[in-house]
Design a protein around this motif. Structure first.
Motif, PDB file in Angstrom:
ATOM      1  N   SER A  20       1.750   4.110  -3.377  1.00 16.80           N
ATOM      2  CA  SER A  20       1.120   5.361  -3.137  1.00 16.80           C
ATOM      3  C   SER A  20       1.436   6.847  -3.686  1.00 16.80           C
ATOM      4  O   SER A  20       2.597   6.736  -4.063  1.00 16.80           O
ATOM      5  CB  SER A  20       0.954   5.473  -1.755  1.00 16.80           C
ATOM      6  OG  SER A  20       2.373   5.876  -1.112  1.00 16.80           O
ATOM      7  N   LYS A  67       0.828  -1.029   0.006  1.00 19.48           N
ATOM      8  CA  LYS A  67       0.010  -0.013  -0.139  1.00 19.48           C
ATOM      9  C   LYS A  67       0.934   1.216  -0.009  1.00 19.48           C
ATOM     10  O   LYS A  67       0.511   2.212  -0.415  1.00 19.48           O
ATOM     11  CB  LYS A  67      -0.967  -0.001   1.327  1.00 19.48           C
ATOM     12  CG  LYS A  67      -2.010  -1.134   0.973  1.00 19.48           C
ATOM     13  CD  LYS A  67      -3.134  -0.808   2.191  1.00 19.48           C
ATOM     14  CE  LYS A  67      -4.183  -1.669   1.929  1.00 19.48           C
ATOM     15  NZ  LYS A  67      -5.351  -1.661   2.856  1.00 19.48           N
ATOM     16  N   ASP A 126      -4.390   3.747   6.194  1.00 20.17           N
ATOM     17  CA  ASP A 126      -4.603   2.523   5.612  1.00 20.17           C
ATOM     18  C   ASP A 126      -3.298   1.993   5.238  1.00 20.17           C
ATOM     19  O   ASP A 126      -3.385   0.716   4.433  1.00 20.17           O
ATOM     20  CB  ASP A 126      -5.680   2.725   4.383  1.00 20.17           C
ATOM     21  CG  ASP A 126      -5.320   3.521   3.550  1.00 20.17           C
ATOM     22  OD1 ASP A 126      -4.033   4.348   3.389  1.00 20.17           O
ATOM     23  OD2 ASP A 126      -5.654   3.706   2.193  1.00 20.17           O
ATOM     24  N   GLN A 127      -2.185   2.407   5.350  1.00 22.57           N
ATOM     25  CA  GLN A 127      -0.836   2.065   4.948  1.00 22.57           C
ATOM     26  C   GLN A 127      -0.208   1.375   6.219  1.00 22.57           C
ATOM     27  O   GLN A 127       0.675   0.728   5.990  1.00 22.57           O
ATOM     28  CB  GLN A 127       0.062   2.831   4.497  1.00 22.57           C
ATOM     29  CG  GLN A 127      -0.449   3.657   3.203  1.00 22.57           C
ATOM     30  CD  GLN A 127       0.249   5.000   2.876  1.00 22.57           C
ATOM     31  OE1 GLN A 127       1.029   5.395   3.933  1.00 22.57           O
ATOM     32  NE2 GLN A 127       0.118   5.401   1.612  1.00 22.57           N
TER      33      GLN A 127
END
Length: 72
Positions: A21, A17, A66-67
Motif C-alpha cells: 500500500s 492489502k 479496506d486493509q
C-alpha cells in the motif's frame, strides 16, 4: 466492508492489502506480525480509516478500512 466496521468491532490487517500500500511505502514496511495474526479493537473511524488498538504494549494505529477484515 466499511459499512460493517464500527466502534468495538474486532479486526485484523490483511497482509496482501497492507504490504504494497501507499502507507507501507511512506513508512517502515516491516509490519509487526501481531497486526496480521491477532485481533485489535476499533476505537474510532471515519470514512476511510479506523483507529485500531491491538492488545500489545504499543500505540494504537490508523489503518485504511479496506486493509482490515472483521474477526470474531
Amino acid at each position: 466492508m466499511a459499512g460493517k466496521i464500527k466502534k468495538g468491532t474486532y479486526v485484523k490487517a490483511i497482509r496482501e492489502k497492507l504490504v504494497n500500500s501507499l502507507e507501507a511505502k511512506a513508512s517502515d514496511s516491516r509490519f509487526p506480525s501481531y497486526i496480521f495474526d491477532s485481533k485489535g479493537e476499533v476505537l474510532d473511524f471515519n470514512e476511510e480509516y479506523a483507529l485500531v488498538r491491538f492488545y500489545t504494549p504499543t500505540p494504537s494505529v490508523w489503518l485504511k478500512l479496506d486493509q482490515l477484515e472483521i474477526v470474531e
